[in-house]
Structure formats: C-alpha cells, structure tokens
Design an enzyme around this catalytic site. Structure first.
Site: not given
Ligand SMILES: NC(=O)C1=CN([C@@H]2O[C@H](COP(=O)(O)OP(=O)(O)OC[C@H]3O[C@@H](n4cnc5c(N)ncnc54)[C@H](OP(=O)(O)O)[C@@H]3O)[C@@H](O)[C@H]2O)C=CC1
Ligand SMILES: CC(=O)N[C@@H](CCC(=O)OP(=O)(O)O)C(=O)O
Length: 308
Positions: A86
C-alpha cells in the site's frame, strides 16, 4: 470468524491441488510465509496465473510487479504477479514519473506515510489495541519498515521513510519531500504527473494539495490522488498521494491486474473513476452500487440464472 481449516497445501490431496491450479487465475491474500508455500505448490501443480497480494515476491525478477499505470499489463507469458504494497503504491505513483522525467534529485527523498489500522490486517499488534490507538497517532516501525526495500527497488533511488498510524480504519496519505533539479518549478512537476497520467482514469492529479486530497475522497475507491505543493523555504517541494489501502493498496489493485492479465476490460468490477461520479455522490456509495451491479448484472444476464 472461524479460521479456515486448510492451512497448507499438504492438507489438500493431489487432485484437489490440481483442481485449484486449473483455475484461470488464483489470487493469494495471505501473509508472506503461507503465500510463498501456496504459490510454490500451485505453480508446481501447473497453475497458469498466480497473483500474490503479500510482499513475498515483490522484488523477485521472475514476478511481474503489478502497478498498472507504471508497469503496464502483466505479460501474457507471466505466471506470477506481485501486487504492490500500500505505501509503495502511493509513493511510487507520485514519485516515479518525476524521477523518470529527470526533474528531481534522486539522493534526497524523504517520505512520511500515514495510515489507518486496517493496513496491519488481522494481526493484533499492541499498538493497534483500541485503547492505545483511539484518539492517538504515533510513528511505528521507524528505521525497519519492510516497504523501504520495495520502494527503493522500484523507484531506483534511496529514501528516508517514516510511517505513522492514524486512529481511523482505512485510508493512507503519503507526503514526500523532494528536491527539484536546478530551475525546475512545482508547476513542471505537476505537468509531468499530468502528462504521465493523461490516459489513466484511476489516477487524478489535483491542481492544489488542499483541493480534495483528503482520505474521505479516496476511501472506497480505486483512485490514486496526487498533488504537488509550492517550494518550501528549505528548497524542497512536498508531493502528496492518497489512496484507500484496502482497495488501491490491495484488493482493487489485484482486480485491476487480474483484468489486464486476463485480457478483460481493465475496469471490470472496479468502482467508477472519481471523475465519472456525479458531484456530491460519496465514493463509498458509488463503490457499493458498482459492486452490487457487477455482481447482479452477470447473473441477471446469464440465461441459466436469470429469473424470468
Ligand atoms: N491490509 C492492507 O492494507 C494490505 C495488505 N496486504 C497484504 O495482503 C495480504 C493479506 O492482507 P490482509 O487481508 O490485510 O491480512 P489478514 O491478516 O487480515 O488476513 C490474512 C488471511 O490469511 C489467512 N491465513 C493465514 N495463514 C494461513 C494459512 N497458513 N493458510 C491459509 N490461510 C491463512 C487468514 O485466515 P484465518 O482467518 O482463517 O486465520 C486470514 O484470512 C498480506 O500479505 C498483507 O501483507 C497488502 C497491501 C495492503
Ligand atoms: C498500519 C500498518 O501496520 N500497516 C502495515 C501495512 C502493511 C501492508 O500493507 O502490507 P504489505 O507489505 O503486504 O503491503 C505496515 O505498515 O506494515
């Protein structure tokens, strides 16, 4: 919500893995380590396209880095697309065109990123405890943020980078201080951004930073808003970008990449670009409407599912 019972590819038999791998595209929205394991297993089982939202492969030369307006459509032969982080999305969208045009010095870029709590996903770090975050704002991961290598890799320049949490759910504002090359004005910086994004409906270059850059304008949308400020007394110029971390920073960027990769209309399933919204319609309403339509219309138009 109950955790998903399947935690690793070992828990799926060969036929199950092959069935998963036979999809046109598999998107992984998992933490880094499980994403690595699942991507390897799926590719090993013959998956044609794996789109990884985690940071596992964002500097991997074998993966296409999917920031559509900067890196284009994933090539047809690509099997792996890394969806950008992000902070990197907002930072690269606002700074890469300026470096590419040779308008700013590469050596002295300082970036302040501010973000809501949802950026951290479900992992409940102490700093995200309601009593700590409500009514509060503070820097975190200072000097050790994992987005620094990702941004530097795709910017081609070193950065100073600090992040701060805001007591809000979603939305991100990134402010970078840049040093223009001798004789370059802020108007030229803005014009370079306008030229770069002239054909990009989901990136808007604002005439002034105080005209619509706020998180309320981007939350619920796929838009990147960018703006350039005036020269500060230090000689540096602030460059701003705001996005919704959950949409442009993750899910809608994944969808945009998937559309381009599959040769579908690029905006399929995305909320309308801000410029197409009637004045006064809040972006979140438009997103809800667009999601409802993109879900309901194909069902309604399909002769097998339409109700007479
Ligand atoms: N949130 C954000 O703003 C952003 C996130 N990302 C990236 O996107 C990815 C997902 O983010 P986000 O949705 O926020 O993360 P969350 O932590 O909210 O969700 C992660 C999901 O992965 C599942 N999970 C974890 N371990 C396993 C496993 N071993 N096998 C199957 N499922 C698993 C969890 O399932 P369960 O609930 O069943 O444990 C959960 O639903 C991450 O890599 C994050 O860094 C990237 C950009 C922005
Ligand atoms: C508030 C907060 O903790 N934000 C996260 C954003 C992480 C994220 O977006 O994960 P990706 O690396 O998958 O993009 C951080 O700063 O690490």
């Amino acid at each position: 919500m109950r955790p998903c019972p399947v935690r690793s590819p070992d828990q799926v038999d060969e036929a199950g893995l092959r069935a998963l791998a036979s999809a046109d595209l598999v998107a992984l929205a998992l933490p880094r380590e499980p994403a690595k394991v699942w991507a390897a297993a799926l590719l090993g089982a013959g998956a044609r396209r794996v789109l990884d939202l985690s940071d596992a492969r964002r500097r991997d030369p074998e993966a296409h880095y999917g920031l559509p307006e900067l890196t284009g459509a994933p090539p047809a032969h690509a099997r792996l697309v890394a969806n950008p982080g992000c902070y990197p999305t907002a930072t690269l969208a606002s700074l890469r065109p300026l470096l590419d045009a040779g308008l700013i010095e590469a050596e002295s870029i300082a970036v302040l990123g501010t973000s809501g709590a949802s950026g951290a996903g479900k992992g409940l770090a102490d700093r995200l405890h309601f009593c700590n975050l409500a009514g509060n704002s503070f820097p975190y991961k200072v000097g050790e943020h994992r987005h620094v290598p990702e941004i530097e890799h795709h910017l081609g320049a070193p950065i100073s980078f600090v992040t701060q949490l805001l007591p809000i759910v979603r939305g991100m504002l990134v402010t970078s201080f840049v040093k223009p090359k001798a004789g370059v004005t802020p108007s030229q910086l803005r014009e370079a951004l306008e030229a770069r994004y002239a054909e990009a409906p989901y990136v808007t270059v604002l005439p002034q930073p105080d005209q619509g850059l706020g998180l309320g304008h981007v939350v619920g949308t796929h838009q990147v808003l960018v703006a350039v400020g005036p020269v500060e007394r230090s000689g540096l110029v602030p460059v701003f970008a705001s996005i919704d971390n959950l949409m442009r920073g993750a899910a809608s960027q994944a969808l945009h990449n998937a559309n381009l990769w599959l040769g579908l209309p690029p905006s399929l399933g995305l909320p309308p670009p801000l410029a197409e919204l009637p004045r006064g319609v809040p972006p979140t309403f438009a997103t809800a409407l667009s999601t409802a339509l993109s879900t309901a219309l194909p069902t309604a138009l399909n002769p097998e599912t339409a109700t007479p």
